[in-house]
Design an enzyme around this catalytic site. Structure first.
Site, PDB file in Angstrom:
ATOM      1  N   TYR A  66      -2.607  -1.036  10.196  1.00  0.00           N
ATOM      2  CA  TYR A  66      -2.658  -1.375   8.774  1.00  0.00           C
ATOM      3  C   TYR A  66      -1.376  -0.948   8.070  1.00  0.00           C
ATOM      4  O   TYR A  66      -0.770  -1.737   7.319  1.00  0.00           O
ATOM      5  CB  TYR A  66      -3.866  -0.692   8.134  1.00  0.00           C
ATOM      6  N   SER A  70       0.848  -1.200   0.000  1.00  0.00           N
ATOM      7  CA  SER A  70       0.000   0.000   0.000  1.00  0.00           C
ATOM      8  C   SER A  70       0.876   1.240   0.000  1.00  0.00           C
ATOM      9  O   SER A  70       2.027   1.216   0.463  1.00  0.00           O
ATOM     10  CB  SER A  70      -0.894   0.012   1.243  1.00  0.00           C
TER      11      SER A  70
END
Length: 235
Positions: free
Chosen positions: A138, A125
């Site tokens: 995350y 990400s």
């Protein structure tokens, strides 16, 4: 994202196994679409945070097709929290179990069966590179995925089998996960900070995975492709 990736591979002639946890409707649609394209599909259900589920999934793939050429680790979850004190031990464990443990378990189970010249593609990400103040756990998992990718690409077992290991780092891709995660006030201009100034869509992301699985990327391993709408990051 997983749906778009699976369909993109089917369009290139791949038979595809998909593993999902709860999204029965999405899994059914993906299965139907792959069959319409003319490829075989195997739909599996389970929590890859459980090592036995990952092992069983790989075993079923091998039973059906006898070989495995491409492994895409894409399962992920995120939880918006404005304070670190609100990140519970259960949430931290859950996020790492899905995003990191699941990748590790599936890769470990797949290695004995991956063909020579196979490809492993992980999903990182943009948050691994620029962080996210409200997605602390995350972001940490996505950094771990980048580190795992770089490390595993140089593993002797991988080198001996000529397996390439890479990752795709999506930026703001509009999926059901986004409105389910972020408060409404954060969605008003979400994804507009790149030079393209809009969120991306899963179909715009999927070709990066196909590229990394193809012979066109034969000289690419241990790397990250950034699909993020023009946000320049160190990577």
């Amino acid at each position: 994202m997983g749906q778009a990736i699976a369909i993109a591979f089917a369009k290139e002639g791949a038979d595809v196994a998909i593993l999902h946890l709860e999204s029965e409707q999405d899994a059914s649609y993906t299965e139907k679409r792959i069959k319409e394209i003319g490829q075989e599909v195997l739909v599996l259900k389970g929590d890859i945070g459980d090592e036995s589920v990952a092992e069983d999934a790989i075993a079923k793939v091998i039973t059906k097709w006898g070989t495995l050429d491409i492994l895409v680790n894409n399962a992920g979850e995120q939880h918006y929290q404005e304070k670190i004190g609100d990140v519970t031990a259960a949430q931290l464990d859950r996020t790492f179990r899905t995003n990191v443990f699941g990748m590790f378990y599936l890769t470990k189970a797949a290695m004995p069966y991956l063909s020579t010249g196979a490809s492993i593609i992980n999903t990182s990400s943009i948050t691994a590179y620029r962080g996210s103040s409200t997605l602390l756990d995350y972001s940490a998992t996505k950094g771990a995925i980048v580190s795992f990718t770089r490390s595993f690409s140089g593993n002797q077992e991988v080198i001996d089998k000529k397996i390439r290991v890479n990752t795709v780092a999506p930026g703001p891709i509009w999926t059901p996960l986004i409105p389910a995660t972020f408060p409404d006030k954060k969605l008003e201009k979400w994804g507009e900070d790149g030079s393209i100034a809009r969120p991306g869509h899963p179909f715009e992301l999927a070709p990066a995975y196909v590229y990394l699985a193809s012979s066109d990327s034969s000289y690419v391993t241990g790397q990250t492709i950034h699909v993020n709408g023009g946000v320049v990051v160190n990577g």
